[in-house]
Design a protein around this motif. Structure first.
Motif, PDB file in Angstrom:
ATOM      1  N   SER A 151     -16.861   4.295  10.654  1.00  0.00           N
ATOM      2  CA  SER A 151     -16.307   5.003   9.494  1.00  0.00           C
ATOM      3  C   SER A 151     -14.841   4.655   9.281  1.00  0.00           C
ATOM      4  CB  SER A 151     -16.464   6.512   9.684  1.00  0.00           C
ATOM      5  OG  SER A 151     -17.839   6.871   9.758  1.00  0.00           O
ATOM      6  N   LEU A 152     -14.065   4.626  10.376  1.00  0.00           N
ATOM      7  CA  LEU A 152     -12.645   4.292  10.278  1.00  0.00           C
ATOM      8  C   LEU A 152     -12.437   2.840   9.850  1.00  0.00           C
ATOM      9  CD1 LEU A 152     -11.424   6.146  13.487  1.00  0.00           C
ATOM     10  CD2 LEU A 152     -10.762   6.706  11.134  1.00  0.00           C
ATOM     11  N   THR A 153     -13.307   1.953  10.375  1.00  0.00           N
ATOM     12  CA  THR A 153     -13.212   0.541  10.006  1.00  0.00           C
ATOM     13  C   THR A 153     -13.510   0.345   8.530  1.00  0.00           C
ATOM     14  OG1 THR A 153     -13.875  -0.117  12.248  1.00  0.00           O
ATOM     15  CG2 THR A 153     -14.052  -1.776  10.518  1.00  0.00           C
ATOM     16  N   GLN A 154     -14.525   1.047   8.025  1.00  0.00           N
ATOM     17  CA  GLN A 154     -14.853   0.951   6.601  1.00  0.00           C
ATOM     18  C   GLN A 154     -13.708   1.476   5.742  1.00  0.00           C
ATOM     19  OE1 GLN A 154     -18.559   3.134   6.451  1.00  0.00           O
ATOM     20  NE2 GLN A 154     -19.799   1.296   6.788  1.00  0.00           N
ATOM     21  N   MET A 155     -13.057   2.533   6.247  1.00  0.00           N
ATOM     22  CA  MET A 155     -11.908   3.091   5.542  1.00  0.00           C
ATOM     23  C   MET A 155     -10.768   2.076   5.463  1.00  0.00           C
ATOM     24  SD  MET A 155     -10.026   6.630   6.604  1.00  0.00           S
ATOM     25  CE  MET A 155      -8.765   7.398   5.610  1.00  0.00           C
ATOM     26  N   VAL A 181       0.839  -1.205   0.000  1.00  0.00           N
ATOM     27  CA  VAL A 181       0.000   0.000   0.000  1.00  0.00           C
ATOM     28  C   VAL A 181       0.873   1.255   0.000  1.00  0.00           C
ATOM     29  CG1 VAL A 181      -1.575   1.366   1.438  1.00  0.00           C
ATOM     30  CG2 VAL A 181      -2.049  -1.051   1.028  1.00  0.00           C
ATOM     31  N   LEU A 182       1.909   1.272   0.832  1.00  0.00           N
ATOM     32  CA  LEU A 182       2.797   2.429   0.901  1.00  0.00           C
ATOM     33  C   LEU A 182       3.605   2.593  -0.385  1.00  0.00           C
ATOM     34  CD1 LEU A 182       4.135   2.029   4.561  1.00  0.00           C
ATOM     35  CD2 LEU A 182       2.557   3.785   3.727  1.00  0.00           C
ATOM     36  N   ASP A 224      -3.939   7.204   0.110  1.00  0.00           N
ATOM     37  CA  ASP A 224      -3.303   8.381   0.715  1.00  0.00           C
ATOM     38  C   ASP A 224      -4.344   9.490   0.921  1.00  0.00           C
ATOM     39  OD1 ASP A 224      -1.469  10.166   1.682  1.00  0.00           O
ATOM     40  OD2 ASP A 224      -0.703  10.740  -0.301  1.00  0.00           O
ATOM     41  N   LYS A 225      -5.248   9.252   1.842  1.00  0.00           N
ATOM     42  CA  LYS A 225      -6.316  10.222   2.122  1.00  0.00           C
ATOM     43  C   LYS A 225      -6.771  10.068   3.563  1.00  0.00           C
ATOM     44  CE  LYS A 225      -9.712   7.000   0.167  1.00  0.00           C
ATOM     45  NZ  LYS A 225     -10.711   6.787  -0.904  1.00  0.00           N
TER      46      LYS A 225
END
Length: 379
Positions: free
Chosen positions: A252-256, A221-222, A228-229
């Motif tokens: 919301s964070l988990t979905q992200m 990913v990196l 990157d948001k």
């Protein structure tokens, strides 16, 4: 050419990751593909991963190569072994021992480890977390295998470079002779020592751990600048306790976090890249001068052979043969090149016999690029 005397398909159904077993005469009329002297020569090379293990008078020592002739001249006649990892990368004869196991997924195959032991030489009792077929070459070796580790075995430190365990009760206790194969699934303790100077060949299969998948995916990913948001949530509201993480925010964070895992193409590319990378150094040499596409096409048409570097992983996903993953690289090709992708990933040699009769310039250009990277070579 080596050929198993048992059905690999039947063996996998009955024994694979279920229980250890000995296949007597698994290879009929077995002949060593490499001599002890050749193996010792490999241990003198800087690029080759090699070890020396000694248990003289019950004192364990271990050293990593490269070694030299003077060191070998000082060795005793008993209680030591030399070991070469990924010997199939450096010795073409040894690489032939892998061929009978090619019906198994290449991404699972790790390497061919070869050891030469003098009388009473071995590496001590230990537990591996991978599947291994140990083929007995010349000489004889006594093997003991215990019941699967359920936390009952105690690790001991006889040397910092060796992960050994204390004694165990054997469920297999036998002597292997040339051509015999001992299969050991992950988690079963085992210990083998030579009864006389002998060669041993270990064909290992290793799957990634969950930790490796997570860690490598984070690196992927990196490296590819994915995700990157920041979290964007304009409907923020006040709350009574500023130290509280609301259920809505957690969701919301988990979905992200899960979003990248729900991207099928991202996961396919990540898995292809990770699984196509060997854990061991490859004998990759870029040609000088570089080849031209016309020369590659002419080489094949005139009966020439192009070999894949031994140990190189070339993979594709069943659902999409238009993308190849070679040594960690993503190679996307036009739809007319999918036959070549399957050929590159499923054969060790390319010749007029298997090269498509109707080819495009894109196919030849792809092969030329791979030869110029040193992934395939013309001898």
């Amino acid at each position: 050419m080596y050929q198993l005397t048992v059905s690999l398909e039947q063996f996998l159904a009955e024994f694979w990751q279920k229980k250890p077993t000995i296949i007597k005469g698994g290879f009929a009329h077995f002949q060593d593909p490499v001599s002890p002297e050749e193996l010792a020569g490999l241990t003198m090379e800087e690029e080759v991963d090699s070890r020396y293990v000694s248990n003289k008078n019950g004192e364990w020592t271990a050293e990593h190569g490269p070694f030299n002739e003077d060191q070998y001249a000082e060795l005793d006649e008993s209680n030591w072994s030399i070991i070469v990892q990924a010997a199939n990368h450096w010795h073409q004869g040894a690489a032939q021992l892998v061929e009978p196991f090619k019906a198994m997924p290449q991404w699972l195959f790790d390497d061919l480890m070869i050891s030469y032991s003098v009388k009473d030489g071995g590496v001590g009792p230990h537990i591996d977390q991978y599947d291994v077929f140990i083929i007995q070459g010349s000489g004889k070796r006594h093997w003991r295998v215990g019941a699967k580790d359920e936390g009952q075995y105690v690790e001991t430190c006889r040397h910092s470079a060796l992960r050994q365990i204390e004694s165990f009760d054997a469920i297999i206790d036998d002597i292997l002779e040339p051509g015999d194969i001992l299969y050991i699934p992950p988690g079963f303790p085992h210990d083998g020592y030579a009864l006389e100077p002998s060669m041993s060949y270990s064909v290992g299969f290793r799957s990634p751990k969950e930790q490796e998948l997570i860690s490598n995916f984070a690196d992927y990913v990196l490296a590819n600048d994915i995700g990157d948001k920041h979290l964007h949530k304009p409907e923020l509201s006040t709350q009574n306790n500023f130290g509280q993480i609301s259920s809505s925010d957690l969701q919301s964070l988990t979905q992200m976090l899960k979003a990248s895992l729900d991207d099928e193409q991202c996961i396919s590319d990540f898995m292809g890249c990770m699984l196509s990378q060997s854990r061991h150094q490859l004998n990759i040499i870029t040609p000088e001068p570089l080849w031209q596409s016309e020369e590659i096409a002419n080489h094949i048409q005139t009966g020439g052979i192009i070999d894949k570097v031994s140990g190189l992983r070339a993979l594709f996903h069943e659902q999409d043969p238009s993308i190849a993953y070679i040594n960690g690289e993503v190679i996307k090709v036009p739809s007319e090149c999918t036959d070549v992708i399957e050929l590159l990933c499923g054969q060790e040699q390319i010749s007029a016999d298997n090269w498509p009769s109707e080819t495009s310039s894109a196919m030849v250009s792809l092969l030329c690029d791979l030869v110029n990277k040193g992934y395939w070579y013309i001898d």
